[in-house]
Scaffold this active site. Structure first.
Site, PDB file in Angstrom:
ATOM      1  N   THR A  60      -9.724   8.568   7.978  1.00  0.00           N
ATOM      2  CA  THR A  60     -11.114   9.133   7.684  1.00  0.00           C
ATOM      3  C   THR A  60     -12.256   8.139   7.906  1.00  0.00           C
ATOM      4  O   THR A  60     -12.065   6.982   8.191  1.00  0.00           O
ATOM      5  CB  THR A  60     -11.317   9.377   6.232  1.00  0.00           C
ATOM      6  OG1 THR A  60     -10.073  10.225   5.966  1.00  0.00           O
ATOM      7  CG2 THR A  60     -12.496  10.214   5.758  1.00  0.00           C
ATOM      8  N   TYR A 107       0.920  -1.213   0.235  1.00  0.00           N
ATOM      9  CA  TYR A 107       0.053   0.193   0.036  1.00  0.00           C
ATOM     10  C   TYR A 107       0.789   1.254  -0.145  1.00  0.00           C
ATOM     11  O   TYR A 107       0.755   2.069  -1.030  1.00  0.00           O
ATOM     12  CB  TYR A 107      -0.778   0.088   1.267  1.00  0.00           C
ATOM     13  CG  TYR A 107      -1.797   1.279   1.405  1.00  0.00           C
ATOM     14  CD1 TYR A 107      -3.049   1.136   0.384  1.00  0.00           C
ATOM     15  CD2 TYR A 107      -1.659   2.221   2.143  1.00  0.00           C
ATOM     16  CE1 TYR A 107      -3.894   2.061   0.589  1.00  0.00           C
ATOM     17  CE2 TYR A 107      -2.632   3.204   2.268  1.00  0.00           C
ATOM     18  CZ  TYR A 107      -3.790   3.213   1.269  1.00  0.00           C
ATOM     19  OH  TYR A 107      -4.781   4.128   1.477  1.00  0.00           O
TER      20      TYR A 107
END
Ligand code: UDP
Length: 320
Positions: A189, A159
Site C-alpha cells: 500500500t 514480521y
C-alpha cells in the site's frame, strides 16, 4: 457508514501510515476514536495526526500495543471495535526492531483479544495481517485459502511469522472463545504520509527523486508487486469491520495491477519527468518474494469492494 456512528473504536498504530488514514476516516464516519502509538516506525511524533489532536471525538494515548491494554487505555473505557495496526511494516525498519515487531503482532494481539473478551465480549477485533503470510508464494495470484511459503528463520520472519501468529491468536479467540475477530491481509500500500525514510519502494523512490539521484532497484528488478492506493485500502477496511456477518473471516485487500520492480521504477521516472532509465541496481535482499498479487474475488463478493485508483493515477497524486 452507519456502523461507526457513536461507536468507540481503538486504533493501535494510529500515528502510522495506514493507522492515521484510518483515524481520519473513522472520525469522518462519526466514530469516537482512541489512537495508540509509540512512534517506533516514524521515530518522530504525531505529525500524521496533528490536525485531529484537538478533535472532540479523538483521544491519543502514548503506549506500546505489545503490552497489556490496561497500561495504556483509560480505566473503564468501553471499546466497540479494535483495529490492531501497530507494527513496523517496512523490511528495513522491522529488521531494525525485530523483537518489538514479533511482540506487537503476537503477544500484542493476544493481549487485545483477551482484554476485549473480558471487557466487551460483543466487541470486534480486526487484525492487520499481511500478504507476507504468503511468503515467497508458490500460488499466483494469492487467494485467502493459500497457506504460504515462509522461511521461519529468515530475515523477514520476525514480521511474517508474527503476523501468522497474530492470525493464530485471532483464530483461537474466534473458534474457542467466540470472540468476533477478523483478518485482513494487506498487500503493498502507498500514498501520502508514509515516512519518507521508511525504506519501502515508493517512499524510497520519492526521496531519491527529490534528491535527483538514480532510483535503487534491488536485484534485476524482475520481482513483482501490486500496489494499492491508501484511500482504496481504508475504504475496504471500514467496510470489513462494519459488516455484521463477517465475523471470523479472512480477506485480502490489495490492488491486483501487477508490475515488476523495474517497471515500477521506469513508470515512476516517467511520471516524475525524469529519464526513464535513471536507475541503479543494488543487490537483492534475502528472502525477497519473487512475485505478489492479490486475488480479490472474496473482497469483491463479501464487501462489494475493489480498488478505484489505478497505479499511475495514485503515483501522480503522490508526486503532486
Ligand atoms: N525495492 C527496490 N528498491 C528499493 C526498495 C525496494 O527495488 O529502493 C524492492 C524490494 O526488493 C521488493 C519491492 O521493491 O522486491 C518491494 O519492497 P518493499 O520494501 O516496498 O516491500 P515488500 O513488498 O518487499 O515488503
Amino acid at each position: 457508514m452507519h456502523y461507526y456512528q457513536n461507536k468507540t473504536i481503538l486504533v493501535t498504530g494510529a500515528a502510522g501510515f495506514i493507522g492515521s488514514h484510518l483515524v481520519h476516516s473513522l472520525l469522518q464516519a462519526g466514530a469516537k476514536v482512541i489512537g495508540v502509538d509509540n512512534f517506533i516506525s516514524s521515530e518522530t511524533s504525531n505529525k500524521n495526526l496533528q490536525d485531529v489532536l484537538d478533535h472532540q471525538n479523538f483521544n491519543f494515548e502514548f503506549g506500546d500495543a505489545a503490552s497489556d491494554p490496561h497500561l495504556y487505555l483509560p480505566q473503564g473505557v468501553k471499546i466497540d471495535a479494535i483495529f490492531h495496526f501497530a507494527s513496523p511494516a517496512s523490511p528495513p525498519i522491522y529488521q531494525k526492531y525485530p523483537v518489538e515487531t514479533y511482540l506487537v503482532n503476537s503477544l500484542g494481539t493476544h493481549h487485545l483479544a483477551f482484554w476485549l473478551k473480558k471487557h466487551n465480549p460483543q466487541g470486534r477485533l480486526l487484525f492487520a495481517s499481511t500478504s507476507e503470510v504468503y511468503g515467497n508464494p508458490l500460488e499466483h495470484p494469492q487467494k485467502e485459502s493459500y497457506w504460504g511459503n515462509v522461511n521461519p528463520n529468515g530475515v523477514r520472519s520476525c514480521y511474517d511469522e508474527s503476523k501468522r501468529m497474530g492470525e493464530t491468536v485471532c483464530g483461537v479467540f474466534y473458534r474457542d472463545f467466540g470472540l468476533d475477530t477478523r483478518l485482513v491481509r494487506i498487500f503493498n500500500t502507498y500514498g501520502p504520509s508514509m515516512n519518507p525514510n521508511d525504506g519501502r519502494i515508493i517512499p524510497q523512490f520519492i526521496q531519491q527523486a527529490q534528491e535527483n539521484i538514480p532510483l535503487t532497484v534491488y536485484g534485476d528488478g524482475s520481482q513483482t508487486r501490486s500496489y494499492c492506493y491508501v484511500d482504496d485500502l481504508v475504504r475496504g477496511l471500514l467496510l470489513f469491520m462494519a459488516k455484521d456477518e463477517l465475523k471470523g473471516e479472512t480477506i485480502n485487500l490489495g490492488n491486483p495491477e501487477e508490475y515488476t520492480v523495474l517497471e515500477t521504477a521506469r513508470i515512476f521516472n516517467e511520471l516524475a519527468g525524469r529519464d526513464k532509465d535513471m536507475i541503479e541496481f543494488r543487490p537483492l535482499p534475502s528472502d525477497d518474494p519473487v512475485k505478489r498479487k492479490p486475488d480479490i474475488s472474496k473482497a469483491k463478493k463479501l464487501l462489494g469492494w475493489e480498488p478505484e485508483v489505478a497505479f499511475r493515477e495514485g503515483l501522480t497524486r503522490c508526486l503532486e
